[in-house]
Design a protein around this motif. Structure first.
Motif, PDB file in Angstrom:
ATOM      1  N   VAL A 222       0.836  -1.202   0.000  1.00 46.43           N
ATOM      2  CA  VAL A 222       0.000   0.000   0.000  1.00 46.43           C
ATOM      3  C   VAL A 222       0.868   1.249   0.000  1.00 46.43           C
ATOM      4  CG1 VAL A 222      -1.704   1.296   1.315  1.00 46.43           C
ATOM      5  CG2 VAL A 222      -1.903  -1.197   1.120  1.00 46.43           C
ATOM      6  N   LYS A 223       1.954   1.218   0.776  1.00 39.77           N
ATOM      7  CA  LYS A 223       2.855   2.372   0.793  1.00 39.77           C
ATOM      8  C   LYS A 223       3.505   2.575  -0.571  1.00 39.77           C
ATOM      9  CE  LYS A 223       6.683   4.401   3.356  1.00 39.77           C
ATOM     10  NZ  LYS A 223       7.652   4.241   4.478  1.00 39.77           N
ATOM     11  N   GLY A 224       3.874   1.473  -1.209  1.00 37.25           N
ATOM     12  CA  GLY A 224       4.451   1.576  -2.547  1.00 37.25           C
ATOM     13  C   GLY A 224       3.475   2.181  -3.532  1.00 37.25           C
ATOM     14  N   ILE A 225       2.180   1.782  -3.408  1.00 41.92           N
ATOM     15  CA  ILE A 225       1.152   2.345  -4.289  1.00 41.92           C
ATOM     16  C   ILE A 225       1.019   3.839  -4.040  1.00 41.92           C
ATOM     17  CG2 ILE A 225      -1.303   2.313  -4.853  1.00 41.92           C
ATOM     18  CD1 ILE A 225      -1.304  -0.689  -4.178  1.00 41.92           C
ATOM     19  N   ASP A 226       1.051   4.233  -2.758  1.00 42.40           N
ATOM     20  CA  ASP A 226       1.012   5.667  -2.429  1.00 42.40           C
ATOM     21  C   ASP A 226       2.144   6.410  -3.126  1.00 42.40           C
ATOM     22  OD1 ASP A 226      -1.231   5.569  -0.901  1.00 42.40           O
ATOM     23  OD2 ASP A 226      -0.178   5.445   1.020  1.00 42.40           O
ATOM     24  N   ASN A 227       3.340   5.840  -3.024  1.00 45.37           N
ATOM     25  CA  ASN A 227       4.499   6.500  -3.621  1.00 45.37           C
ATOM     26  C   ASN A 227       4.372   6.599  -5.137  1.00 45.37           C
ATOM     27  OD1 ASN A 227       5.849   6.993  -1.210  1.00 45.37           O
ATOM     28  ND2 ASN A 227       6.804   4.969  -1.194  1.00 45.37           N
ATOM     29  N   LEU A 228       3.884   5.534  -5.769  1.00 40.76           N
ATOM     30  CA  LEU A 228       3.739   5.565  -7.228  1.00 40.76           C
ATOM     31  C   LEU A 228       2.765   6.652  -7.667  1.00 40.76           C
ATOM     32  CD1 LEU A 228       3.706   1.781  -8.284  1.00 40.76           C
ATOM     33  CD2 LEU A 228       5.459   3.495  -8.760  1.00 40.76           C
ATOM     34  N   PHE A 229       1.672   6.786  -6.949  1.00 40.37           N
ATOM     35  CA  PHE A 229       0.673   7.780  -7.332  1.00 40.37           C
ATOM     36  C   PHE A 229       1.173   9.219  -7.099  1.00 40.37           C
ATOM     37  CE2 PHE A 229      -2.256   4.264  -7.559  1.00 40.37           C
ATOM     38  CZ  PHE A 229      -3.188   4.678  -8.511  1.00 40.37           C
ATOM     39  N   ALA A 230       2.151   9.385  -6.203  1.00 45.03           N
ATOM     40  CA  ALA A 230       2.616  10.745  -5.866  1.00 45.03           C
ATOM     41  C   ALA A 230       4.031  11.027  -6.353  1.00 45.03           C
ATOM     42  CB  ALA A 230       2.551  10.943  -4.354  1.00 45.03           C
ATOM     43  N   LEU A 231       4.641  10.086  -7.068  1.00 49.18           N
ATOM     44  CA  LEU A 231       6.065  10.182  -7.367  1.00 49.18           C
ATOM     45  C   LEU A 231       6.413  11.385  -8.242  1.00 49.18           C
ATOM     46  CD1 LEU A 231       8.507   8.634  -6.500  1.00 49.18           C
ATOM     47  CD2 LEU A 231       8.337   7.217  -8.552  1.00 49.18           C
ATOM     48  N   THR A 232       5.549  11.797  -9.123  1.00 51.26           N
ATOM     49  CA  THR A 232       5.837  12.944  -9.986  1.00 51.26           C
ATOM     50  C   THR A 232       5.667  14.260  -9.259  1.00 51.26           C
ATOM     51  OG1 THR A 232       3.556  12.907 -10.803  1.00 51.26           O
ATOM     52  CG2 THR A 232       5.232  11.722 -12.094  1.00 51.26           C
ATOM     53  N   GLU A 233       5.140  14.204  -8.039  1.00 52.48           N
ATOM     54  CA  GLU A 233       4.938  15.433  -7.265  1.00 52.48           C
ATOM     55  C   GLU A 233       5.771  15.450  -5.986  1.00 52.48           C
ATOM     56  OE1 GLU A 233       0.814  15.437  -6.471  1.00 52.48           O
ATOM     57  OE2 GLU A 233       0.213  15.524  -8.584  1.00 52.48           O
ATOM     58  N   ASP A 234       6.114  14.282  -5.466  1.00 49.59           N
ATOM     59  CA  ASP A 234       6.822  14.199  -4.201  1.00 49.59           C
ATOM     60  C   ASP A 234       8.093  13.367  -4.393  1.00 49.59           C
ATOM     61  OD1 ASP A 234       7.716  13.996  -1.652  1.00 49.59           O
ATOM     62  OD2 ASP A 234       5.998  12.857  -0.877  1.00 49.59           O
ATOM     63  N   PRO A 235       9.279  13.999  -4.435  1.00 44.11           N
ATOM     64  CA  PRO A 235      10.521  13.257  -4.702  1.00 44.11           C
ATOM     65  C   PRO A 235      10.915  12.304  -3.590  1.00 44.11           C
ATOM     66  CG  PRO A 235      11.024  15.533  -4.108  1.00 44.11           C
ATOM     67  CD  PRO A 235       9.535  15.444  -4.246  1.00 44.11           C
ATOM     68  N   THR A 236      10.315  12.433  -2.381  1.00 36.18           N
ATOM     69  CA  THR A 236      10.671  11.505  -1.305  1.00 36.18           C
ATOM     70  C   THR A 236      10.202  10.093  -1.611  1.00 36.18           C
ATOM     71  OG1 THR A 236       8.616  12.013  -0.098  1.00 36.18           O
ATOM     72  CG2 THR A 236      10.560  13.362   0.393  1.00 36.18           C
ATOM     73  N   GLY A 237       9.292   9.961  -2.562  1.00 34.23           N
ATOM     74  CA  GLY A 237       8.809   8.637  -2.924  1.00 34.23           C
ATOM     75  C   GLY A 237       9.863   7.762  -3.575  1.00 34.23           C
ATOM     76  N   PHE A 238      10.990   8.345  -4.016  1.00 27.58           N
ATOM     77  CA  PHE A 238      12.045   7.547  -4.640  1.00 27.58           C
ATOM     78  C   PHE A 238      12.749   6.648  -3.636  1.00 27.58           C
ATOM     79  CE2 PHE A 238      11.775  11.017  -7.784  1.00 27.58           C
ATOM     80  CZ  PHE A 238      11.624  10.259  -8.935  1.00 27.58           C
ATOM     81  N   TYR A 239      12.536   6.893  -2.342  1.00 24.51           N
ATOM     82  CA  TYR A 239      13.138   6.042  -1.328  1.00 24.51           C
ATOM     83  C   TYR A 239      12.367   4.739  -1.161  1.00 24.51           C
ATOM     84  CZ  TYR A 239      16.029  10.007   0.004  1.00 24.51           C
ATOM     85  OH  TYR A 239      16.932  11.022  -0.001  1.00 24.51           O
ATOM     86  N   SER A 240      11.263   4.597  -1.857  1.00 25.93           N
ATOM     87  CA  SER A 240      10.439   3.396  -1.731  1.00 25.93           C
ATOM     88  C   SER A 240      11.161   2.184  -2.301  1.00 25.93           C
ATOM     89  CB  SER A 240       9.109   3.607  -2.462  1.00 25.93           C
ATOM     90  OG  SER A 240       8.406   2.390  -2.550  1.00 25.93           O
ATOM     91  N   LYS A 241      11.214   1.110  -1.522  1.00 24.73           N
ATOM     92  CA  LYS A 241      11.848  -0.124  -1.982  1.00 24.73           C
ATOM     93  C   LYS A 241      11.048  -0.754  -3.111  1.00 24.73           C
ATOM     94  CE  LYS A 241      13.510  -4.613  -0.345  1.00 24.73           C
ATOM     95  NZ  LYS A 241      13.622  -5.516   0.824  1.00 24.73           N
ATOM     96  N   ASP A 242       9.722  -0.693  -3.010  1.00 25.75           N
ATOM     97  CA  ASP A 242       8.879  -1.269  -4.051  1.00 25.75           C
ATOM     98  C   ASP A 242       9.111  -0.573  -5.395  1.00 25.75           C
ATOM     99  OD1 ASP A 242       7.822  -3.124  -2.462  1.00 25.75           O
ATOM    100  OD2 ASP A 242       5.760  -2.392  -2.506  1.00 25.75           O
ATOM    101  N   GLY A 243       9.315   0.734  -5.358  1.00 30.48           N
ATOM    102  CA  GLY A 243       9.535   1.463  -6.606  1.00 30.48           C
ATOM    103  C   GLY A 243      10.810   1.032  -7.290  1.00 30.48           C
ATOM    104  N   ALA A 244      11.860   0.780  -6.508  1.00 35.41           N
ATOM    105  CA  ALA A 244      13.148   0.410  -7.084  1.00 35.41           C
ATOM    106  C   ALA A 244      13.190  -1.026  -7.568  1.00 35.41           C
ATOM    107  CB  ALA A 244      14.262   0.645  -6.065  1.00 35.41           C
ATOM    108  N   THR A 245      12.357  -1.896  -6.957  1.00 38.73           N
ATOM    109  CA  THR A 245      12.438  -3.319  -7.299  1.00 38.73           C
ATOM    110  C   THR A 245      11.264  -3.800  -8.150  1.00 38.73           C
ATOM    111  OG1 THR A 245      11.344  -3.875  -5.205  1.00 38.73           O
ATOM    112  CG2 THR A 245      13.759  -3.824  -5.221  1.00 38.73           C
TER     113      THR A 245
END
Length: 637
Positions: A135-158
């Motif tokens: 769920v946190k990874g999904i949050d980060n994906l939906f906000a990644l173009t607006e919030d750069p802190t989402g790049f720290y998400s492990k799900d996003g990188a893997t």
């Protein structure tokens, strides 16, 4: 299993009943799909399912995605063409031009980033369909173009590498908007042009037509030589002597040790031009050492009659001339044998000097002069004759004026054995004779003397061919004579009202350093090229995602609202009070729950669900179907 009908028939609810679902077995590997239905029924089923699952593609989003990419590319090209139009031009209104460049850069950035964002939204739905993400990874994906802190998400990188790279591009591309305006700078540049310039020159032949009492420029006119009236009156005038202005020009040149500065025809610019004219010239030839040694012993060197050449004494350089001089006192008129005003010769300059060879002398030898000289001195002899020559002068005005002179077509003006006042070139020869006499007198104005009482004499009394420090001859004696001639000849160009002065039109090259716009294309296109490539790759990924997803989607709240309506999520949030109302902080256990977007509730509808109850939506057999890879079968009527 029962299939949910999203378009139930109208009527009483009790009359509606779920329709049965048929299951078709899929052969794994490269085998074909086993089906009892005809090709037509499969096509109708596909159309029905497209409508059922919202896979009807709308034209707007793909068009917007491609359109923004084209606008971004066009913005980059317009930015480039704008800078090309400024390159090399005067740096005027610099602030306005920089603002225009910045506007192009931000327009390009906005269009390219907009295109990537639209493609990114399609990709994350593809990723959510195929990869279970927390769920946190999904949050980060939906906000990644607006919030750069989402790049720290492990799900996003893997689990969402492509989507993460696309989002990263939206943050990096704006750097082009910052760097690209720097491709245009204002630099001091050499600005060169050509023009026709009116420059001074001399025409010595005009002296033959000059009338002493009627100067060419009226009361301002000058003559470099003057002529006496013959005795008895009525006969031709004859050469009387060098004019005052000629002497003044000589003083300028010899005192300054350079030509008098000439006025530039290119006001406000550095300037170069080339002028060709005839003028006096002394051509010098170096004699051999043996000839010089013999000349030292046999020739009359005038100033050293009572002395001797070094090393036997102190004299290091002497300039004399031989040949008959024009007498200042002319004979009286003599009828048919008259010689009044006749030239009978043109003196030749002789320059004798010694050169220090640097070879140690033998003690007690003549070369040492009882130990006075420590090195061997070698005799030299230079012979110079006066000619009329074609001067080819290249003038260069870069800060301090300078000139380079080349001569050609050297010929004698005096015709032996004599030239009288009736000769057509008599007056011009008088001009050349005066020029040569002024040079000769300057060369005879001193001599080189070393190691004696005369060595303490004032520097100004020494010959211009003598080094004032060593009291020996200068390194280039021949060049020293030519420099005297050039300095005097070029000084004559600075007197505009001479009878021999002319103005001539020549091509000149003008240049100066100005602030000019300088465009460095690589500074613009390095960033833009990478941005365009990243955007094009993102568009292709986005188009592929649209095709595979079967729909065009977005990340608006309404889209999230309709994709999350299911009892599964209700079960997940029931244990955490307030979460279902959007309360925070979000429970860590719920954040780490992996969800997959697909078919849930045994095919009744699509939504986010846990992995075990969600069927992946893929298209492995060339048409949009609902396939669960874990079950190995497809759903269908």
């Amino acid at each position: 299993m029962e299939q949910y009908d999203p378009y139930p028939p109208q009527g009483d609810a009790n009359e509606r009943a779920p329709s049965p679902m048929r299951v078709e077995r899929v052969i794994s590997g490269a085998g074909s799909v086993a089906s009892n239905a005809s090709t037509g029924s499969r096509l109708r089923e596909r159309i029905r399912r497209d409508m059922e699952w919202g896979s009807k593609l709308h034209w707007f989003l793909p068009s917007a995605m491609i359109g923004l990419f084209i606008l971004g590319l066009l913005g980059a090209l317009l930015h480039h063409w704008f800078y090309v139009s400024l390159h090399g031009k005067g740096a005027k209104d610099q602030l306005i031009m920089v603002r225009f460049g910045t506007a192009f850069a931000f327009f390009t950035k906005a269009a390219l980033v907009g295109s990537i964002v639209l493609a990114y939204r399609q990709r994350i739905w593809y990723t959510l369909r195929t990869k279970p993400i927390t769920v946190k990874g999904i949050d980060n994906l939906f906000a990644l173009t607006e919030d750069p802190t989402g790049f720290y998400s492990k799900d996003g990188a893997t689990r969402a590498k492509v989507a993460t790279l696309m989002a990263l591009a939206t943050w990096v591309i704006p750097l082009a908007a910052v760097l690209s305006p720097g491709a245009l700078t204002a630099q001091l540049s050499r600005v060169e042009s050509t023009a026709d310039c009116t420059v001074p020159a001399v025409n010595t032949s005009a002296q033959n037509d000059a009338v002493q009492d009627q100067p060419k420029y009226g009361v301002l006119g000058y003559d470099l030589v003057y002529f006496n009236n013959s005795d008895p009156p009525g006969h031709d005038q004859y050469f009387g002597g060098t004019g005052y202005l000629f002497t003044e020009a000589t003083n300028f040149a010899f005192t300054l040790k350079k030509p008098r500065d000439i006025s530039s025809p290119c006001k406000g610019y550095n300037c170069t031009w080339n002028a060709v004219f005839d003028a006096p010239w002394y051509e010098c030839h170096e004699k051999s050492v043996s000839e010089a040694r013999n000349a030292f012993d046999t020739m009359d060197w005038v100033d050293i009659e009572s002395r001797h050449w070094a090393p036997r004494s102190q004299v290091t350089l002497v300039a004399v001339w031989d040949g008959e001089e024009y007498a200042s006192q002319q004979p009286l008129w003599n009828g048919s044998d008259n010689m009044q005003g006749y030239f009978t010769g043109e003196p030749t300059i002789r320059v004798g000097y010694v050169v220090d060879t640097g070879i140690p002398v033998v003690e007690g030898s003549v070369d040492s002069d009882s130990g006075l000289w420590k090195t061997v001195l070698e005799p030299h002899w230079l012979s110079c004759d006066l000619f009329k020559a074609s001067w080819n002068v290249t003038f260069n005005f870069t800060g301090t004026p300078s000139a380079r002179v080349k001569t050609s077509n050297r010929r004698r003006l005096f015709e032996p054995p004599k030239m009288g006042p009736t000769h057509p070139n008599y007056r011009e020869n008088a001009l050349y004779y005066s020029f040569g006499k002024l040079v000769r007198e300057k060369l005879r104005g001193g001599l080189g003397v070393r190691n004696g009482t005369s060595d303490t004499r004032r520097i100004s009394s020494y010959n211009p061919l003598v080094n004032v420090t060593t009291r020996m001859a200068i390194n280039d004696v021949k060049g020293g004579v030519e420099k005297l001639v050039i300095d005097l000849g070029l000084t004559l160009l600075t007197f505009p009202y001479l009878d021999i002065a002319v103005n001539t039109s020549v091509g000149c090259t003008k240049w100066r350093y100005e602030n000019r716009f300088h465009y460095s294309p690589q500074g613009l296109w390095i960033g833009y090229t990478l941005s365009v490539i990243a955007t094009l790759a993102s568009v292709l990924v986005g188009m592929h995602s649209i095709y595979v997803n079967g729909i065009t989607s977005d990340t608006l709240f309404s889209k999230i609202l309709v994709t999350t309506r299911n009892p599964t999520l209700d079960k997940l949030v029931r244990e955490h009070e307030g979460v279902c109302l959007g309360g925070g902080p979000f429970p860590e256990k719920l954040e780490n729950t992996r969800l997959l977007f697909g078919i849930i509730d045994n095919g009744s509808h699509t939504a986010f669900g846990i992995v075990d109850e969600t069927t992946v939506m893929l298209d492995p057999v060339g048409y949009r179907g609902l396939i669960n890879p874990r079950w190995g079968h497809s759903t269908g009527p």
